[in-house]
Design a protein around this motif. Structure first.
Motif, PDB file in Angstrom:
ATOM      1  N   ASP A 122       0.818  -1.210   0.000  1.00  0.00           N
ATOM      2  CA  ASP A 122       0.000   0.000   0.000  1.00  0.00           C
ATOM      3  C   ASP A 122       0.855   1.266   0.000  1.00  0.00           C
ATOM      4  N   TYR A 123       2.060   1.185   0.590  1.00  0.00           N
ATOM      5  CA  TYR A 123       2.914   2.364   0.724  1.00  0.00           C
ATOM      6  C   TYR A 123       3.770   2.625  -0.516  1.00  0.00           C
ATOM      7  N   TYR A 124       3.694   1.716  -1.494  1.00  0.00           N
ATOM      8  CA  TYR A 124       4.562   1.853  -2.660  1.00  0.00           C
ATOM      9  C   TYR A 124       3.781   2.252  -3.910  1.00  0.00           C
ATOM     10  N   GLN A 125       2.652   2.912  -3.712  1.00  0.00           N
ATOM     11  CA  GLN A 125       1.829   3.294  -4.851  1.00  0.00           C
ATOM     12  C   GLN A 125       2.615   4.149  -5.836  1.00  0.00           C
ATOM     13  N   TYR A 126       3.366   5.103  -5.302  1.00  0.00           N
ATOM     14  CA  TYR A 126       4.176   5.960  -6.153  1.00  0.00           C
ATOM     15  C   TYR A 126       5.617   5.462  -6.144  1.00  0.00           C
ATOM     16  N   SER A 158      -6.051  -0.742  -6.239  1.00  0.00           N
ATOM     17  CA  SER A 158      -6.606  -0.550  -7.581  1.00  0.00           C
ATOM     18  C   SER A 158      -5.661   0.263  -8.460  1.00  0.00           C
ATOM     19  N   SER A 159      -4.928   1.208  -7.868  1.00  0.00           N
ATOM     20  CA  SER A 159      -4.000   2.024  -8.633  1.00  0.00           C
ATOM     21  C   SER A 159      -2.824   1.200  -9.152  1.00  0.00           C
ATOM     22  N   ILE A 160      -2.241   0.378  -8.285  1.00  0.00           N
ATOM     23  CA  ILE A 160      -1.119  -0.468  -8.706  1.00  0.00           C
ATOM     24  C   ILE A 160      -1.584  -1.509  -9.710  1.00  0.00           C
ATOM     25  N   LEU A 161      -2.760  -2.094  -9.477  1.00  0.00           N
ATOM     26  CA  LEU A 161      -3.309  -3.053 -10.433  1.00  0.00           C
ATOM     27  C   LEU A 161      -3.519  -2.404 -11.790  1.00  0.00           C
ATOM     28  N   SER A 162      -4.041  -1.175 -11.793  1.00  0.00           N
ATOM     29  CA  SER A 162      -4.261  -0.453 -13.045  1.00  0.00           C
ATOM     30  C   SER A 162      -2.948  -0.234 -13.795  1.00  0.00           C
ATOM     31  N   ASP A 163      -1.877   0.096 -13.067  1.00  0.00           N
ATOM     32  CA  ASP A 163      -0.574   0.301 -13.700  1.00  0.00           C
ATOM     33  C   ASP A 163      -0.018  -1.005 -14.264  1.00  0.00           C
ATOM     34  N   LEU A 164      -0.218  -2.083 -13.530  1.00  0.00           N
ATOM     35  CA  LEU A 164       0.238  -3.384 -14.018  1.00  0.00           C
ATOM     36  C   LEU A 164      -0.472  -3.756 -15.318  1.00  0.00           C
ATOM     37  N   VAL A 165      -1.777  -3.460 -15.366  1.00  0.00           N
ATOM     38  CA  VAL A 165      -2.558  -3.738 -16.573  1.00  0.00           C
ATOM     39  C   VAL A 165      -2.122  -2.815 -17.707  1.00  0.00           C
ATOM     40  N   LEU A 166      -1.942  -1.533 -17.385  1.00  0.00           N
ATOM     41  CA  LEU A 166      -1.590  -0.538 -18.397  1.00  0.00           C
ATOM     42  C   LEU A 166      -0.272  -0.882 -19.094  1.00  0.00           C
ATOM     43  N   LEU A 193     -11.625  -3.450 -12.923  1.00  0.00           N
ATOM     44  CA  LEU A 193     -11.115  -3.915 -14.208  1.00  0.00           C
ATOM     45  C   LEU A 193     -11.942  -3.403 -15.387  1.00  0.00           C
ATOM     46  N   HIS A 194     -13.220  -3.128 -15.149  1.00  0.00           N
ATOM     47  CA  HIS A 194     -14.075  -2.608 -16.222  1.00  0.00           C
ATOM     48  C   HIS A 194     -13.609  -1.230 -16.678  1.00  0.00           C
ATOM     49  N   LYS A 195     -12.978  -0.474 -15.774  1.00  0.00           N
ATOM     50  CA  LYS A 195     -12.579   0.900 -16.083  1.00  0.00           C
ATOM     51  C   LYS A 195     -11.108   0.996 -16.489  1.00  0.00           C
ATOM     52  N   MET A 196     -10.396  -0.112 -16.429  1.00  0.00           N
ATOM     53  CA  MET A 196      -8.979  -0.107 -16.775  1.00  0.00           C
ATOM     54  C   MET A 196      -8.794  -0.441 -18.251  1.00  0.00           C
ATOM     55  N   GLN A 197      -7.552  -0.276 -18.704  1.00  0.00           N
ATOM     56  CA  GLN A 197      -7.222  -0.694 -20.055  1.00  0.00           C
ATOM     57  C   GLN A 197      -7.451  -2.189 -20.185  1.00  0.00           C
ATOM     58  N   GLN A 198      -7.725  -2.650 -21.385  1.00  0.00           N
ATOM     59  CA  GLN A 198      -8.005  -4.060 -21.600  1.00  0.00           C
ATOM     60  C   GLN A 198      -6.850  -4.924 -21.086  1.00  0.00           C
ATOM     61  N   LEU A 199      -7.196  -5.926 -20.321  1.00  0.00           N
ATOM     62  CA  LEU A 199      -6.202  -6.784 -19.695  1.00  0.00           C
ATOM     63  C   LEU A 199      -5.485  -7.644 -20.734  1.00  0.00           C
ATOM     64  N   TYR A 200      -4.162  -7.670 -20.643  1.00  0.00           N
ATOM     65  CA  TYR A 200      -3.356  -8.553 -21.483  1.00  0.00           C
ATOM     66  C   TYR A 200      -2.069  -8.884 -20.737  1.00  0.00           C
ATOM     67  N   TRP A 201      -2.070 -10.047 -20.097  1.00  0.00           N
ATOM     68  CA  TRP A 201      -0.885 -10.549 -19.407  1.00  0.00           C
ATOM     69  C   TRP A 201      -0.479 -11.863 -20.069  1.00  0.00           C
TER      70      TRP A 201
END
Length: 360
Positions: A122-126, A158-166, A193-201
């Protein structure tokens, strides 16, 4: 009487002694010893660098001597790196970010890292994604396991997950673990996930993830999103949100879409699936709509009915059930069986498929 020296000890005793020392202290003490047998023992074991366990001044000296032959030898042996929330970890990340501009320096820092564990993520968002994960996933390309542990799935999650997806950061094993779940009023403004970029891992084979709504499961199972996925562990945090707040709040509207699953879902590579805090309706729709021919194990933890989130079907008593069936069994019959067995009080439900000639 002959004197006993460290070099005269058998390998078994040396390994026992090594076990009492951190990897950093171990290599600092023995890497300079001109002994081929000890050096072989040091290189034969896995080494972990727990950054927060190092004294701040000790870590600073280590980073300042990164070009030293002994230090380079040590960094080449590091298999796992552990970060916790500490000043030393922040200093290490700052140094890492600066090293990105120096290719030679960056390649010496952690050239062989395979596992990264970040506690208190949680503390490593940035300052986590750009300087650390992107460099490991793309420039280094040795990372195989990423484990991020959060206290709660709040904005940081959600922010870190969004960056991972992005950035399409994808390694063999990705674990985004939540320890406490929601212990606060739900925040409708959190990005799902609905509001993030399309998932591709493309490289992820094993995934553990928390989602805010059960419908996000469709995005994880969407064709092409996780083309290599074999082991999927998903927690639906939405039901955990309403439990302590409103024990009569209906969650019947939080459902998967059967038509979408049939059209875009792909479960052909799945071998194990664990679902936690989902409704019975969601599970029946999933099993009835998604083809999972290779599935070996289905585990349902704390399954809820579709009327009230406060009525768990599975979880009242600490028992488990394993269901074994032939892979050619009729899907409708399997769904009916699932409805019957989940009417009892269970904590876990294990589903095992039998192939025609052997048990998987």
């Amino acid at each position: 009487m002959s004197k006993s020296t460290l070099e005269s000890l058998p390998n078994e005793l040396l390994l026992m002694i090594f076990g009492y020392l951190s990897s950093f202290d171990l290599c600092q003490a023995f890497l300079d010893v001109k002994n081929a047998r000890i050096e072989h023992l040091l290189t034969s074991i896995r080494h972990t660098l727990d950054v927060s366990s190092m004294h701040y001044d000790q870590l600073r000296q280590f980073l300042s001597n990164i070009n030293n032959d002994t230090t380079k030898h040590f960094t080449a042996l590091i298999d796992t790196v552990v970060f916790r929330h500490s000043p030393g970890c922040m200093m290490f990340l700052d140094y890492w970010e600066k090293a990105l501009n120096d290719t030679a320096l960056f390649n010496m820092l952690l050239p062989s890292i395979k596992q990264l564990l970040i506690l208190n993520a949680d503390y490593y968002q940035y300052g986590l994604i750009d300087p650390l994960l992107i460099s490991l996933a793309f420039h280094n390309n040795t990372l195989q396991r990423l484990n991020l542990i959060f206290d709660t799935p709040t904005y940081s999650y959600s922010s870190i997950l969004s960056d991972l997806v992005l950035h399409h950061i994808s390694v063999h094993t990705m674990i985004l673990e939540v320890e406490k779940g929601h212990e606060f009023d739900p925040d409708d403004g959190l990005e799902d996930l609905h509001k993030m970029q399309q998932l591709y891992w493309p490289n992820t084979v094993q995934l553990t993830l928390s989602i805010q709504h059960s419908s996000e499961l469709m995005l994880l199972l969407q064709r092409g999103a996780l083309p290599m996925i074999e082991h999927l562990n998903v927690t639906n945090e939405e039901i955990r949100t309403v439990l302590p707040l409103d024990r009569h709040k209906s969650v019947g509207n939080i459902q998967l879409c059967e038509n979408d699953l049939r059209q875009i879902g792909d479960g052909t590579r799945l071998r194990s699936l664990l679902l936690r805090y989902f409704t019975l309706t969601d599970v029946i729709i999933l099993i009835g709509s998604l083809s999972m021919p290779l599935l070996e194990q289905l585990i349902l933890v704390d399954l809820y009915d579709h009327i009230h989130a406060s009525n768990p079907i599975i979880g009242i008593r600490r028992r488990s059930l394993e269901l074994t069936c032939n892979q050619m069994d009729n899907t409708d019959q399997l769904v009916k069986t699932l409805q019957v067995i989940t009417s009892s009080h269970l904590n876990e439900f294990h589903l095992t498929y039998l192939h025609e000639y052997n048990i998987v």
